[in-house]
Motif scaffolding. Structure first.
Motif, PDB file in Angstrom:
ATOM      1  N   PHE A  86       0.848  -1.189   0.000  1.00  0.00           N
ATOM      2  CA  PHE A  86       0.000   0.000   0.000  1.00  0.00           C
ATOM      3  C   PHE A  86       0.888   1.246   0.000  1.00  0.00           C
ATOM      4  CE2 PHE A  86      -2.311  -3.394   1.968  1.00  0.00           C
ATOM      5  CZ  PHE A  86      -3.618  -3.239   1.546  1.00  0.00           C
ATOM      6  N   GLY A  87       0.478   2.254  -0.758  1.00  0.00           N
ATOM      7  CA  GLY A  87       1.198   3.516  -0.770  1.00  0.00           C
ATOM      8  C   GLY A  87       0.867   4.384   0.428  1.00  0.00           C
ATOM      9  N   GLY A  88      -0.218   4.086   1.091  1.00  0.00           N
ATOM     10  CA  GLY A  88      -0.653   4.832   2.266  1.00  0.00           C
ATOM     11  C   GLY A  88      -1.292   3.890   3.257  1.00  0.00           C
ATOM     12  N   ALA A  89      -2.342   4.343   3.907  1.00  0.00           N
ATOM     13  CA  ALA A  89      -3.005   3.549   4.945  1.00  0.00           C
ATOM     14  C   ALA A  89      -3.803   2.403   4.328  1.00  0.00           C
ATOM     15  CB  ALA A  89      -3.918   4.432   5.774  1.00  0.00           C
ATOM     16  N   PRO A  90      -3.540   1.166   4.734  1.00  0.00           N
ATOM     17  CA  PRO A  90      -4.283   0.026   4.196  1.00  0.00           C
ATOM     18  C   PRO A  90      -5.793   0.118   4.441  1.00  0.00           C
ATOM     19  CG  PRO A  90      -2.310  -0.734   5.299  1.00  0.00           C
ATOM     20  CD  PRO A  90      -2.434   0.742   5.590  1.00  0.00           C
ATOM     21  N   GLU A  91      -6.195   0.860   5.469  1.00  0.00           N
ATOM     22  CA  GLU A  91      -7.620   0.979   5.775  1.00  0.00           C
ATOM     23  C   GLU A  91      -8.356   1.848   4.761  1.00  0.00           C
ATOM     24  OE1 GLU A  91      -5.081   0.175   9.107  1.00  0.00           O
ATOM     25  OE2 GLU A  91      -5.167   2.011   7.923  1.00  0.00           O
ATOM     26  N   THR A  92      -7.635   2.716   4.065  1.00  0.00           N
ATOM     27  CA  THR A  92      -8.296   3.679   3.182  1.00  0.00           C
ATOM     28  C   THR A  92      -7.873   3.586   1.720  1.00  0.00           C
ATOM     29  OG1 THR A  92      -6.622   5.369   3.651  1.00  0.00           O
ATOM     30  CG2 THR A  92      -8.593   5.340   5.062  1.00  0.00           C
ATOM     31  N   GLU A  93      -6.885   2.772   1.382  1.00  0.00           N
ATOM     32  CA  GLU A  93      -6.391   2.689   0.012  1.00  0.00           C
ATOM     33  C   GLU A  93      -6.447   1.258  -0.494  1.00  0.00           C
ATOM     34  OE1 GLU A  93      -2.653   4.443  -0.818  1.00  0.00           O
ATOM     35  OE2 GLU A  93      -3.099   6.281   0.275  1.00  0.00           O
ATOM     36  N   GLU A  94      -6.492   1.128  -1.812  1.00  0.00           N
ATOM     37  CA  GLU A  94      -6.387  -0.186  -2.424  1.00  0.00           C
ATOM     38  C   GLU A  94      -4.906  -0.554  -2.541  1.00  0.00           C
ATOM     39  OE1 GLU A  94      -9.658  -1.269  -5.534  1.00  0.00           O
ATOM     40  OE2 GLU A  94      -8.766   0.677  -6.075  1.00  0.00           O
ATOM     41  N   HIS A  95      -4.611  -1.818  -2.370  1.00  0.00           N
ATOM     42  CA  HIS A  95      -3.215  -2.250  -2.541  1.00  0.00           C
ATOM     43  C   HIS A  95      -2.840  -2.125  -4.011  1.00  0.00           C
ATOM     44  CE1 HIS A  95      -5.497  -5.919  -3.409  1.00  0.00           C
ATOM     45  NE2 HIS A  95      -4.464  -6.309  -4.123  1.00  0.00           N
ATOM     46  N   PHE A  96      -1.547  -1.850  -4.249  1.00  0.00           N
ATOM     47  CA  PHE A  96      -1.114  -1.733  -5.643  1.00  0.00           C
ATOM     48  C   PHE A  96      -0.225  -2.879  -6.078  1.00  0.00           C
ATOM     49  CE2 PHE A  96       1.868   1.211  -3.474  1.00  0.00           C
ATOM     50  CZ  PHE A  96       3.081   0.635  -3.824  1.00  0.00           C
ATOM     51  N   ALA A  97       0.036  -3.820  -5.183  1.00  0.00           N
ATOM     52  CA  ALA A  97       0.796  -5.006  -5.568  1.00  0.00           C
ATOM     53  C   ALA A  97       0.589  -6.092  -4.531  1.00  0.00           C
ATOM     54  CB  ALA A  97       2.285  -4.683  -5.691  1.00  0.00           C
ATOM     55  N   PHE A 118       4.777 -11.613  -8.316  1.00  0.00           N
ATOM     56  CA  PHE A 118       4.310 -10.240  -8.150  1.00  0.00           C
ATOM     57  C   PHE A 118       3.084 -10.091  -9.034  1.00  0.00           C
ATOM     58  CE2 PHE A 118       3.987  -6.239 -10.416  1.00  0.00           C
ATOM     59  CZ  PHE A 118       3.992  -5.284  -9.415  1.00  0.00           C
ATOM     60  N   ILE A 119       2.009  -9.527  -8.472  1.00  0.00           N
ATOM     61  CA  ILE A 119       0.817  -9.215  -9.256  1.00  0.00           C
ATOM     62  C   ILE A 119       0.499  -7.741  -9.032  1.00  0.00           C
ATOM     63  CG2 ILE A 119      -1.622  -9.706  -9.683  1.00  0.00           C
ATOM     64  CD1 ILE A 119      -1.106 -12.500  -8.469  1.00  0.00           C
ATOM     65  N   HIS A 120       0.335  -7.008 -10.116  1.00  0.00           N
ATOM     66  CA  HIS A 120       0.073  -5.574 -10.032  1.00  0.00           C
ATOM     67  C   HIS A 120      -1.409  -5.306  -9.780  1.00  0.00           C
ATOM     68  CE1 HIS A 120      -0.656  -1.458 -11.424  1.00  0.00           C
ATOM     69  NE2 HIS A 120       0.578  -1.253 -10.990  1.00  0.00           N
ATOM     70  N   GLY A 121      -1.642  -4.285  -8.974  1.00  0.00           N
ATOM     71  CA  GLY A 121      -2.985  -3.715  -8.842  1.00  0.00           C
ATOM     72  C   GLY A 121      -3.761  -4.217  -7.662  1.00  0.00           C
ATOM     73  N   PRO A 122      -4.909  -3.602  -7.494  1.00  0.00           N
ATOM     74  CA  PRO A 122      -5.590  -2.659  -8.371  1.00  0.00           C
ATOM     75  C   PRO A 122      -5.294  -1.177  -8.079  1.00  0.00           C
ATOM     76  CG  PRO A 122      -7.088  -3.342  -6.660  1.00  0.00           C
ATOM     77  CD  PRO A 122      -5.785  -4.082  -6.431  1.00  0.00           C
ATOM     78  N   GLY A 123      -4.628  -0.864  -6.986  1.00  0.00           N
ATOM     79  CA  GLY A 123      -4.428   0.533  -6.592  1.00  0.00           C
ATOM     80  C   GLY A 123      -3.415   1.269  -7.452  1.00  0.00           C
ATOM     81  N   ASP A 124      -3.244   2.537  -7.140  1.00  0.00           N
ATOM     82  CA  ASP A 124      -2.333   3.406  -7.885  1.00  0.00           C
ATOM     83  C   ASP A 124      -0.892   3.084  -7.491  1.00  0.00           C
ATOM     84  OD1 ASP A 124      -1.864   5.294  -9.789  1.00  0.00           O
ATOM     85  OD2 ASP A 124      -2.115   7.000  -8.451  1.00  0.00           O
ATOM     86  N   SER A 125      -0.001   3.100  -8.475  1.00  0.00           N
ATOM     87  CA  SER A 125       1.398   2.728  -8.231  1.00  0.00           C
ATOM     88  C   SER A 125       2.313   3.603  -9.073  1.00  0.00           C
ATOM     89  CB  SER A 125       1.618   1.261  -8.619  1.00  0.00           C
ATOM     90  OG  SER A 125       1.456   1.106 -10.019  1.00  0.00           O
ATOM     91  N   GLY A 126       3.601   3.465  -8.836  1.00  0.00           N
ATOM     92  CA  GLY A 126       4.587   4.172  -9.640  1.00  0.00           C
ATOM     93  C   GLY A 126       4.528   3.755 -11.099  1.00  0.00           C
ATOM     94  N   ALA A 127       4.291   2.477 -11.349  1.00  0.00           N
ATOM     95  CA  ALA A 127       4.185   2.003 -12.729  1.00  0.00           C
ATOM     96  C   ALA A 127       2.990   2.652 -13.425  1.00  0.00           C
ATOM     97  CB  ALA A 127       4.063   0.485 -12.765  1.00  0.00           C
ATOM     98  N   ARG A 128       1.892   2.759 -12.717  1.00  0.00           N
ATOM     99  CA  ARG A 128       0.706   3.412 -13.281  1.00  0.00           C
ATOM    100  C   ARG A 128       0.995   4.886 -13.593  1.00  0.00           C
ATOM    101  NH1 ARG A 128      -4.022   0.549 -13.252  1.00  0.00           N
ATOM    102  NH2 ARG A 128      -3.862  -0.823 -11.471  1.00  0.00           N
ATOM    103  N   ALA A 129       1.707   5.544 -12.686  1.00  0.00           N
ATOM    104  CA  ALA A 129       2.062   6.951 -12.902  1.00  0.00           C
ATOM    105  C   ALA A 129       2.964   7.099 -14.130  1.00  0.00           C
ATOM    106  CB  ALA A 129       2.755   7.520 -11.662  1.00  0.00           C
ATOM    107  N   ALA A 130       3.903   6.176 -14.308  1.00  0.00           N
ATOM    108  CA  ALA A 130       4.791   6.230 -15.475  1.00  0.00           C
ATOM    109  C   ALA A 130       4.001   6.069 -16.773  1.00  0.00           C
ATOM    110  CB  ALA A 130       5.870   5.151 -15.365  1.00  0.00           C
ATOM    111  N   VAL A 131       3.019   5.190 -16.763  1.00  0.00           N
ATOM    112  CA  VAL A 131       2.192   4.981 -17.948  1.00  0.00           C
ATOM    113  C   VAL A 131       1.330   6.211 -18.231  1.00  0.00           C
ATOM    114  CG1 VAL A 131       0.211   3.646 -18.801  1.00  0.00           C
ATOM    115  CG2 VAL A 131       2.221   2.474 -17.868  1.00  0.00           C
ATOM    116  N   ARG A 132       0.786   6.820 -17.173  1.00  0.00           N
ATOM    117  CA  ARG A 132      -0.011   8.045 -17.374  1.00  0.00           C
ATOM    118  C   ARG A 132       0.846   9.157 -17.978  1.00  0.00           C
ATOM    119  NH1 ARG A 132      -2.282   6.794 -12.236  1.00  0.00           N
ATOM    120  NH2 ARG A 132      -0.857   8.258 -11.242  1.00  0.00           N
TER     121      ARG A 132
END
Length: 169
Positions: A86-97, A118-132
């Motif tokens: 999780f990039g932040g609090a697991p209680e409020t964010e979706e895991h990204f890996a 390793f399985i990506h998603g569903p939350g926001d990640s650095g890889a997602r930011a690079a693609v955006r």
């Protein structure tokens, strides 16, 4: 990107119980991993139990350093250890890996077959930011990251096995 997967499987000359000890010794990951420079248990946890939390820090080739919170989702000694990131609090964010080690005894008693995934998603990640930031190169960026993860997983598993063998001598 969600569901993108990287996986390696190696046979190492280390008994399964000894490899389990290495995989779950968060204090040592920075010694073995080319990317994860630190991991440590949080909130009073001291070992792999489903629901336990730990933090991890990663350093990427471009110099970026990240800190994440991980929650253990599999801890079946000595065969399975997995966690969500999780990039932040697991209680409020979706895991990204989701990361997972599957360990099984090999043909010889002193060997282990190690599968790390390793399985990506569903939350926001650095890889997602690079693609955006570069949508025209999305496929190449994702493939490059998955290839990098496979190389890093292989290097980490091999370093763990070398370290365990050196301590047995």
């Amino acid at each position: 990107m969600t569901g993108a997967r990287a996986e390696v499987e190696l046979s190492v000359d280390v008994p399964v119980d000894q490899f389990w000890e290495a995989v779950t010794d968060l204090s040592r990951i920075g010694d073995w991993s080319p990317e994860c420079t630190y991991a440590g248990w949080l909130d009073g946890w001291s070992g792999p139990v489903v629901g336990a939390r730990f933090e991890a820090r990663n350093r990427f080739p471009n110099g970026l350093v990240t800190q994440v919170v991980c929650v253990v989702v599999a801890a079946d000694r000595p065969y399975s250890f997995g966690w969500r990131v999780f990039g932040g609090a697991p209680e409020t964010e979706e895991h990204f890996a989701t990361w997972h080690y599957d360990l099984r005894p090999a043909a010889r008693q002193d060997q282990t077959v190690v599968r790390q995934s390793f399985i990506h998603g569903p939350g926001d990640s650095g890889a997602r930011a690079a693609v955006r930031a570069d949508p025209e190169n999305a496929a190449a960026l994702l493939q490059g990251r998955l290839d990098q993860l496979r190389r890093n997983m292989t290097a980490t598993i091999e370093a763990m096995a070398r370290d365990i063998r050196s301590r047995r001598v």
